[in-house]
Write a protein that holds these residues in place. Sequence first.
Motif, mmCIF file in Angstrom:
data_model
loop_
_atom_site.group_PDB
_atom_site.id
_atom_site.type_symbol
_atom_site.label_atom_id
_atom_site.label_comp_id
_atom_site.label_asym_id
_atom_site.label_seq_id
_atom_site.Cartn_x
_atom_site.Cartn_y
_atom_site.Cartn_z
ATOM 1 N N LEU A 1 -0.820 2.888 0.476
ATOM 2 C CA LEU A 1 -1.939 3.742 0.990
ATOM 3 C C LEU A 1 -3.268 2.228 1.331
ATOM 4 N N LEU A 2 -2.808 1.603 0.920
ATOM 5 C CA LEU A 2 -3.889 0.396 0.877
ATOM 6 C C LEU A 2 -3.782 0.094 2.578
ATOM 7 N N PHE A 3 -2.624 -0.450 2.680
ATOM 8 C CA PHE A 3 -2.170 -0.757 4.120
ATOM 9 C C PHE A 3 -2.329 0.459 5.811
ATOM 10 N N TRP A 4 -2.963 1.873 4.802
ATOM 11 C CA TRP A 4 -3.352 2.489 5.796
ATOM 12 C C TRP A 4 -4.683 2.954 5.539
ATOM 13 N N ILE A 5 -5.335 2.449 5.301
ATOM 14 C CA ILE A 5 -6.738 2.456 5.199
ATOM 15 C C ILE A 5 -7.017 1.097 5.897
ATOM 16 N N ALA A 6 -6.395 -0.032 5.916
ATOM 17 C CA ALA A 6 -6.528 -1.397 6.587
ATOM 18 C C ALA A 6 -5.671 -0.707 7.957
ATOM 19 N N PHE A 7 -5.070 -0.205 7.932
ATOM 20 C CA PHE A 7 -4.949 0.393 9.298
ATOM 21 C C PHE A 7 -6.259 0.668 10.175
ATOM 22 N N GLU A 8 -6.804 1.323 9.477
ATOM 23 C CA GLU A 8 -8.168 1.808 9.861
ATOM 24 C C GLU A 8 -8.693 1.749 9.970
ATOM 25 N N MET A 9 -9.038 1.068 9.272
ATOM 26 C CA MET A 9 -10.564 -0.462 8.847
ATOM 27 C C MET A 9 -10.048 -1.197 11.031
ATOM 28 N N VAL B 1 -7.846 -6.716 8.460
ATOM 29 C CA VAL B 1 -6.386 -7.376 8.175
ATOM 30 C C VAL B 1 -6.278 -8.443 6.727
ATOM 31 N N ILE B 2 -7.175 -8.551 6.028
ATOM 32 C CA ILE B 2 -6.918 -9.330 4.780
ATOM 33 C C ILE B 2 -6.460 -8.325 4.482
ATOM 34 N N LEU B 3 -7.051 -6.709 3.594
ATOM 35 C CA LEU B 3 -6.764 -5.657 3.721
ATOM 36 C C LEU B 3 -5.164 -5.682 2.990
ATOM 37 N N ALA B 4 -4.444 -5.501 4.631
ATOM 38 C CA ALA B 4 -3.196 -5.414 5.048
ATOM 39 C C ALA B 4 -2.135 -6.763 4.875
ATOM 40 N N ALA B 5 -2.709 -7.780 4.593
ATOM 41 C CA ALA B 5 -1.497 -8.607 4.270
ATOM 42 C C ALA B 5 -1.925 -8.109 2.195
ATOM 43 N N LEU B 6 -2.801 -7.707 1.912
ATOM 44 C CA LEU B 6 -2.857 -7.470 0.007
ATOM 45 C C LEU B 6 -1.942 -5.978 -0.240
ATOM 46 N N ALA B 7 -1.932 -5.764 0.544
ATOM 47 C CA ALA B 7 -1.272 -4.142 0.918
ATOM 48 C C ALA B 7 0.386 -4.562 0.439
ATOM 49 N N VAL B 8 0.582 -5.513 1.581
ATOM 50 C CA VAL B 8 1.653 -5.645 1.638
ATOM 51 C C VAL B 8 2.643 -6.135 0.764
ATOM 52 N N GLN B 9 2.375 -7.088 -0.120
ATOM 53 C CA GLN B 9 1.750 -7.630 -1.678
ATOM 54 C C GLN B 9 1.981 -7.018 -2.481
ATOM 55 N N PHE B 10 1.763 -6.076 -2.824
ATOM 56 C CA PHE B 10 1.518 -4.937 -3.639
ATOM 57 C C PHE B 10 2.679 -3.762 -3.408
ATOM 58 N N VAL B 11 3.399 -4.519 -1.658
ATOM 59 C CA VAL B 11 4.419 -3.338 -1.187
ATOM 60 C C VAL B 11 5.837 -4.251 -2.233
#
Length: 208
Positions: free
Chosen positions: A82-90, A189-199
């Motif tokens: 979900l966070l990665f999708w938000i990062a994608f939208e950003m 981009v920062i949120l995308a990296a954090l989202a991947v780490q969560f996964v």
Amino acid sequence: MTHIDLLINALTTLLVTIDPPGLAPIFLSLTVGMNRQERFLVARRGTLIAFFILSAFALFGNGILSLLGISLGAFRIAGGMLLFWIAFEMIFEKRNERKEKTGEIAITQDQIHNIAVFPLALPLIAGPGAISATVLLSGPFSATIDRVQLILVIAFSLAILFSFLVIAERVDRFLGVTGRAILTRLLGVILAALAVQFVVDGVKSVWA
């Protein structure tokens, strides 16, 4: 990861998810026609409501997951996606368009004095992304003192957001269209990296 690293990670994740610079122009569109004092009251009430919502999920989010039979690992994977999708939208400038539409709907359906509750507190500040991030972050903070520290991090993040809302007009003029676009993409981009780490952490937890 040390305890200090966990706190820094929590602060970074919350700030990027809440996105104070991105919310500032949306807040202006929601409060068109209000004077500075009225905007201050709306910002204060909305931030406080969001704080109580996120704090509740920080304290009881894991308990709710256990009650529903959902493992933290599974929630980390789902929340990370979900966070990665938000990062994608950003990154591709879809998130602000959606927030602006939410703001327009609220202005036509609700009275101005209720705007702090909807859509400011919910879903613009304490939205699905921020709630998911809060529950995910609460995992390593199991002790009481750790939960208190996490709530302080939430309070600090929302205090930063509140300051952005109070000076929303100045921030909007300072950043301009180009500045907002650059900052939003960088945070994405920062949120995308954090989202991947969560996964990744969630997959490790499930397999373990």
